[in-house]
Design a protein around this motif. Structure first.
Motif, PDB file in Angstrom:
ATOM      1  N   GLN A 185      16.503  11.468  28.938  1.00 17.08           N
ATOM      2  CA  GLN A 185      16.449  11.712  27.505  1.00 17.08           C
ATOM      3  C   GLN A 185      15.057  12.217  27.127  1.00 17.08           C
ATOM      4  OE1 GLN A 185      17.473   7.725  26.103  1.00 17.08           O
ATOM      5  NE2 GLN A 185      19.393   8.527  25.288  1.00 17.08           N
ATOM      6  N   MET A 186      14.995  12.976  26.053  1.00 17.94           N
ATOM      7  CA  MET A 186      13.723  13.450  25.521  1.00 17.94           C
ATOM      8  C   MET A 186      13.816  13.453  24.001  1.00 17.94           C
ATOM      9  SD  MET A 186      11.613  16.898  26.560  1.00 17.94           S
ATOM     10  CE  MET A 186      13.037  17.952  26.273  1.00 17.94           C
ATOM     11  N   SER A 187      12.732  13.077  23.340  1.00 22.66           N
ATOM     12  CA  SER A 187      12.779  12.949  21.890  1.00 22.66           C
ATOM     13  C   SER A 187      11.494  13.455  21.254  1.00 22.66           C
ATOM     14  CB  SER A 187      13.000  11.482  21.505  1.00 22.66           C
ATOM     15  OG  SER A 187      13.269  11.358  20.128  1.00 22.66           O
ATOM     16  N   PHE A 188      11.627  14.042  20.069  1.00 25.77           N
ATOM     17  CA  PHE A 188      10.492  14.496  19.273  1.00 25.77           C
ATOM     18  C   PHE A 188      10.663  13.970  17.861  1.00 25.77           C
ATOM     19  CE2 PHE A 188      11.329  17.707  22.504  1.00 25.77           C
ATOM     20  CZ  PHE A 188      10.074  17.871  23.091  1.00 25.77           C
ATOM     21  N   GLY A 189       9.552  13.626  17.223  1.00 28.94           N
ATOM     22  CA  GLY A 189       9.647  13.126  15.861  1.00 28.94           C
ATOM     23  C   GLY A 189       8.384  13.376  15.066  1.00 28.94           C
ATOM     24  N   ALA A 190       8.505  13.299  13.753  1.00 28.28           N
ATOM     25  CA  ALA A 190       7.385  13.387  12.831  1.00 28.28           C
ATOM     26  C   ALA A 190       7.606  12.362  11.727  1.00 28.28           C
ATOM     27  CB  ALA A 190       7.272  14.792  12.233  1.00 28.28           C
ATOM     28  N   TYR A 191       6.510  11.845  11.187  1.00 29.08           N
ATOM     29  CA  TYR A 191       6.658  10.847  10.134  1.00 29.08           C
ATOM     30  C   TYR A 191       5.440  10.849   9.225  1.00 29.08           C
ATOM     31  CZ  TYR A 191       3.561   7.814  12.923  1.00 29.08           C
ATOM     32  OH  TYR A 191       2.506   7.288  13.623  1.00 29.08           O
ATOM     33  N   GLN A 192       5.609  10.299   8.031  1.00 25.43           N
ATOM     34  CA  GLN A 192       4.516  10.207   7.076  1.00 25.43           C
ATOM     35  C   GLN A 192       4.716   8.972   6.212  1.00 25.43           C
ATOM     36  OE1 GLN A 192       4.482  13.094   3.874  1.00 25.43           O
ATOM     37  NE2 GLN A 192       2.265  13.011   3.681  1.00 25.43           N
TER      38      GLN A 192
ATOM     39  N   SER B 127       0.812  -1.221   0.000  1.00 24.56           N
ATOM     40  CA  SER B 127       0.000   0.000   0.000  1.00 24.56           C
ATOM     41  C   SER B 127       0.842   1.267   0.000  1.00 24.56           C
ATOM     42  CB  SER B 127      -0.922   0.007   1.228  1.00 24.56           C
ATOM     43  OG  SER B 127      -1.801  -1.096   1.202  1.00 24.56           O
ATOM     44  N   TYR B 128       2.111   1.157   0.410  1.00 22.85           N
ATOM     45  CA  TYR B 128       2.953   2.344   0.566  1.00 22.85           C
ATOM     46  C   TYR B 128       3.938   2.472  -0.587  1.00 22.85           C
ATOM     47  CZ  TYR B 128       1.191   2.111   5.336  1.00 22.85           C
ATOM     48  OH  TYR B 128       0.373   2.063   6.432  1.00 22.85           O
ATOM     49  N   SER B 129       3.984   3.655  -1.179  1.00 18.95           N
ATOM     50  CA  SER B 129       4.970   3.911  -2.230  1.00 18.95           C
ATOM     51  C   SER B 129       6.226   4.571  -1.665  1.00 18.95           C
ATOM     52  CB  SER B 129       4.372   4.810  -3.312  1.00 18.95           C
ATOM     53  OG  SER B 129       3.967   6.064  -2.765  1.00 18.95           O
ATOM     54  N   SER B 130       6.087   5.240  -0.516  1.00 16.19           N
ATOM     55  CA  SER B 130       7.239   5.890   0.102  1.00 16.19           C
ATOM     56  C   SER B 130       6.877   6.308   1.520  1.00 16.19           C
ATOM     57  CB  SER B 130       7.682   7.126  -0.705  1.00 16.19           C
ATOM     58  OG  SER B 130       6.651   8.111  -0.724  1.00 16.19           O
ATOM     59  N   GLY B 131       7.864   6.831   2.225  1.00 16.09           N
ATOM     60  CA  GLY B 131       7.637   7.339   3.569  1.00 16.09           C
ATOM     61  C   GLY B 131       8.879   8.041   4.078  1.00 16.09           C
ATOM     62  N   TRP B 132       8.708   8.869   5.101  1.00 14.67           N
ATOM     63  CA  TRP B 132       9.853   9.544   5.707  1.00 14.67           C
ATOM     64  C   TRP B 132       9.622   9.688   7.199  1.00 14.67           C
ATOM     65  CZ3 TRP B 132       8.720  13.889   8.434  1.00 14.67           C
ATOM     66  CH2 TRP B 132       7.554  14.593   8.090  1.00 14.67           C
ATOM     67  N   GLN B 133      10.719   9.804   7.938  1.00 15.08           N
ATOM     68  CA  GLN B 133      10.696  10.064   9.375  1.00 15.08           C
ATOM     69  C   GLN B 133      11.822  11.040   9.700  1.00 15.08           C
ATOM     70  OE1 GLN B 133      11.696   6.491   8.659  1.00 15.08           O
ATOM     71  NE2 GLN B 133       9.641   6.319   7.826  1.00 15.08           N
ATOM     72  N   ALA B 134      11.582  11.895  10.671  1.00 12.70           N
ATOM     73  CA  ALA B 134      12.602  12.845  11.114  1.00 12.70           C
ATOM     74  C   ALA B 134      12.392  13.121  12.589  1.00 12.70           C
ATOM     75  CB  ALA B 134      12.529  14.146  10.316  1.00 12.70           C
ATOM     76  N   GLY B 135      13.482  13.467  13.279  1.00 14.14           N
ATOM     77  CA  GLY B 135      13.334  13.740  14.705  1.00 14.14           C
ATOM     78  C   GLY B 135      14.621  14.198  15.338  1.00 14.14           C
ATOM     79  N   VAL B 136      14.547  14.415  16.646  1.00 16.14           N
ATOM     80  CA  VAL B 136      15.703  14.849  17.425  1.00 16.14           C
ATOM     81  C   VAL B 136      15.676  14.161  18.775  1.00 16.14           C
ATOM     82  CG1 VAL B 136      14.466  16.880  18.289  1.00 16.14           C
ATOM     83  CG2 VAL B 136      16.967  16.856  18.299  1.00 16.14           C
ATOM     84  N   LEU B 137      16.831  13.750  19.240  1.00 17.16           N
ATOM     85  CA  LEU B 137      17.010  13.151  20.563  1.00 17.16           C
ATOM     86  C   LEU B 137      17.855  14.097  21.406  1.00 17.16           C
ATOM     87  CD1 LEU B 137      16.859  10.725  22.579  1.00 17.16           C
ATOM     88  CD2 LEU B 137      18.987   9.904  21.516  1.00 17.16           C
ATOM     89  N   ILE B 138      17.356  14.439  22.600  1.00 21.25           N
ATOM     90  CA  ILE B 138      18.062  15.350  23.505  1.00 21.25           C
ATOM     91  C   ILE B 138      18.545  14.565  24.719  1.00 21.25           C
ATOM     92  CG2 ILE B 138      17.877  17.449  24.890  1.00 21.25           C
ATOM     93  CD1 ILE B 138      15.563  18.280  23.038  1.00 21.25           C
ATOM     94  N   GLU B 139      19.841  14.579  24.947  1.00 25.50           N
ATOM     95  CA  GLU B 139      20.445  13.898  26.084  1.00 25.50           C
ATOM     96  C   GLU B 139      20.484  14.830  27.290  1.00 25.50           C
ATOM     97  OE1 GLU B 139      21.319  10.789  25.959  1.00 25.50           O
ATOM     98  OE2 GLU B 139      21.600  10.323  23.835  1.00 25.50           O
ATOM     99  N   SER B 140      20.179  14.294  28.464  1.00 25.46           N
ATOM    100  CA  SER B 140      20.249  15.018  29.740  1.00 25.46           C
ATOM    101  C   SER B 140      19.481  16.341  29.717  1.00 25.46           C
ATOM    102  CB  SER B 140      21.711  15.279  30.123  1.00 25.46           C
ATOM    103  OG  SER B 140      22.460  14.090  30.177  1.00 25.46           O
ATOM    104  N   PRO B 141      18.200  16.337  29.335  1.00 29.23           N
ATOM    105  CA  PRO B 141      17.433  17.584  29.395  1.00 29.23           C
ATOM    106  C   PRO B 141      17.242  18.074  30.831  1.00 29.23           C
ATOM    107  CG  PRO B 141      15.986  15.735  28.950  1.00 29.23           C
ATOM    108  CD  PRO B 141      17.384  15.218  28.839  1.00 29.23           C
ATOM    109  N   LEU B 142      17.311  17.163  31.811  1.00 31.32           N
ATOM    110  CA  LEU B 142      17.240  17.516  33.225  1.00 31.32           C
ATOM    111  C   LEU B 142      18.629  17.368  33.829  1.00 31.32           C
ATOM    112  CD1 LEU B 142      13.950  15.633  34.164  1.00 31.32           C
ATOM    113  CD2 LEU B 142      14.210  18.032  33.480  1.00 31.32           C
TER     114      LEU B 142
END
Length: 251
Positions: free
Chosen positions: A234-241, A212-227
């Motif tokens: 660790q804290m992380s944010f991401g987006a994907y399609q 069903s999928y012809s393509s896809g992408w993911q992107a994000g950032v990982l932050i070490e020692s936010p506290l």
């Protein structure tokens, strides 16, 4: 003399949030359709000068199409792109069921490596209803990946199946699905953005005829020692399609 024996038992239970939410790519990467104990991996690896050979029940995504900075993100596509995860007779050799495989790794230089793997196209392990598939009736999945390690990490890979797969839309003269070659490619890029943050971007494409999928992408950032008071935090944010193929949209 450089030999390693690895076993991994896996037991998953709980509800099915992916089914409740009705999302095709899913939001929970540890959900299973059959809840029971499995022998997820069982392989032997022999190291040699400049590389290693691994054989047995092997998780493709443990080394291929993966990057460490996506590790906290639990959406399934951050593990492996849907354009590959949704292929094969019952999915490739990834969570929750692996397949018999042989993987070779060669360190071309201090910064470059090449991996090649041949895996049974039909996944199944001890604990699954039919157990391990040893017949190879559906052929094999062949995959290769080139990696470069420097101030950044870059990987590019390609995959295909030896046996043709059912087209998701086109029929032959007898009303049966046309047979097509399933294939695709992907690339991942990961680099530090600061002393604490690492960013990544990944993209994958497939034939679009057999999945069903012809393509896809993911992107994000990982932050070490936010506290600061918790150096291991660790804290992380991401987006994907995931992008659907024209045939899937027509269906």
């Amino acid at each position: 003399n450089g030999a390693t024996l690895h076993g991994h038992l896996l037991n998953n239970s709980g509800e099915a949030p992916n089914d409740d939410l009705g999302t095709l790519q899913g939001v929970d990467n540890i959900e299973v359709s059959d809840q029971h104990l499995r022998l997820f991996e069982f392989w032997v690896e022999q190291a040699f000068g400049g590389g290693s050979i691994r054989a047995g029940l092997y998780d493709l995504n443990s080394e291929f199409y993966s990057n460490e900075s996506a590790g906290l993100l639990i959406a399934p596509a951050f593990g492996i792109g849907s354009e590959l995860a949704a292929t094969g007779p019952n999915g490739p050799s990834i969570f929750p069921s692996t397949a018999l495989a042989v993987r070779a790794r060669f360190d071309v230089s201090e910064r470059q490596s090449v991996m090649l793997a041949v895996l049974n196209a039909s996944a199944g392990v001890f604990g699954d209803p039919d157990g391990v598939d040893t017949d190879f009736d559906h052929g094999v999945l062949v995959i290769g990946e080139y990696g470069w390690r420097d101030s950044f990490n870059f990987n590019v890979g390609a995959w295909t199946y030896s046996d043709d797969q059912d087209d998701i839309r086109d029929l032959d003269g007898l009303g049966e699905p046309m047979q097509r070659r399933a294939f695709g490619a992907y690339a991942t890029y990961e680099r530090p953005l600061s002393e604490q943050a690492t960013g990544f971007v990944r993209i994958g494409v497939s034939d679009g005829d057999t999945t069903s999928y012809s393509s896809g992408w993911q992107a994000g950032v990982l932050i070490e020692s936010p506290l600061a008071s918790r150096p291991d935090s660790q804290m992380s944010f991401g987006a994907y399609q995931g992008r659907f193929s024209d045939k899937h949209r027509d269906n």
